[in-house]
Design an enzyme around this catalytic site. Structure first.
Site, mmCIF file in Angstrom:
data_model
loop_
_atom_site.group_PDB
_atom_site.id
_atom_site.type_symbol
_atom_site.label_atom_id
_atom_site.label_comp_id
_atom_site.label_asym_id
_atom_site.label_seq_id
_atom_site.Cartn_x
_atom_site.Cartn_y
_atom_site.Cartn_z
ATOM 1 N N ARG A 183 -6.546 -15.236 8.316
ATOM 2 C CA ARG A 183 -5.544 -15.686 7.350
ATOM 3 C C ARG A 183 -6.008 -16.929 6.592
ATOM 4 O O ARG A 183 -5.601 -17.160 5.458
ATOM 5 C CB ARG A 183 -4.225 -16.004 8.059
ATOM 6 C CG ARG A 183 -3.538 -14.825 8.710
ATOM 7 C CD ARG A 183 -2.122 -15.218 9.161
ATOM 8 N NE ARG A 183 -1.536 -14.265 10.088
ATOM 9 C CZ ARG A 183 -0.918 -13.148 9.736
ATOM 10 N NH1 ARG A 183 -0.810 -12.843 8.452
ATOM 11 N NH2 ARG A 183 -0.415 -12.331 10.641
ATOM 12 N N ASP A 228 0.844 -1.197 0.000
ATOM 13 C CA ASP A 228 0.000 0.000 0.000
ATOM 14 C C ASP A 228 0.878 1.245 0.000
ATOM 15 O O ASP A 228 1.166 1.790 -1.056
ATOM 16 C CB ASP A 228 -1.053 -0.025 1.105
ATOM 17 C CG ASP A 228 -0.504 -0.389 2.468
ATOM 18 O OD1 ASP A 228 0.704 -0.234 2.704
ATOM 19 O OD2 ASP A 228 -1.303 -0.802 3.325
#
Length: 199
Positions: free
Chosen positions: A179, A117
């Protein structure tokens, strides 16, 4: 303490799928793209001394599938960094929690990320690894958030470009949960805003 225990019990009693607002990348699409990336790596690095470096923990699921899609000999190693903590906003500081076990000098290194990001962590890692004199170093990221970019980093392979949403699944987490989702999903804001209010 009781509030923390109550929160943990709530989390354990519900389906993690219920916390997902929408599926951004489904399981079948993920697997197809990983196969494509594996084929590309196999062609690009044929005949070269390839070392894949997974940035823990988020990229571990991606890495596990990717190496099975690569048809040429290669080695793997792992780095662990800390930058997010338990929140959803980048802290700005990068710490190395686990360094490489293998020398990368004169080797062709492919750095495997789960998501890019701001690019700050990746920029730091690149500077650190370049000092160790690899033959080459390139980057593959499963996900990319171009809207969030702060550091100027060149990413060689991207699985999917995604909007600026908080995503989990396929190795990506929030507070170490989610996850194991087989897809990439957008986490409901109520999940992390509620936890921040409790904290």
């Amino acid at each position: 303490m009781m509030a923390a225990n109550h929160s943990a019990q709530d989390r354990q009693s519900r389906s993690i799928h219920a916390d997902i607002e929408c599926v951004l990348v489904d399981e079948a699409t993920l697997q197809r793209r990983v196969c494509e990336l594996g084929e590309s790596v196999s062609q690009e690095y044929a005949g070269k001394d390839l070392l894949l470096v997974s940035v823990l923990k988020g990229s571990i699921v991606f890495m596990a599938d990717l190496i099975r899609a690569i048809s040429i000999p290669h080695e793997i190693d792992f780095l662990a960094t800390s930058s997010y903590g338990s929140g959803v906003v980048h802290s700005g500081a990068v710490r190395i929690l686990k360094d490489l076990n293998i020398s990368i000098e004169n080797r062709h290194v492919l750095l495997i990320e789960d998501i890019i990001d701001s690019g700050n962590t990746l920029s730091y890692l690149l500077r650190m690894l370049q000092e160790r004199q690899p033959a080459s170093i390139r980057i593959m990221s499963l996900l990319d958030k171009p809207e969030r970019r702060e550091a100027d980093v060149a990413v060689d392979w991207v699985g999917f470009s995604i909007p600026n949403e908080f995503v989990v699944g396929y190795g990506l987490d929030y507070n170490e949960i989610y996850r194991n989702l087989p897809y990439i999903g957008v986490l409901k804001p109520s999940v992390y805003t509620k936890n921040e209010q409790v904290a």
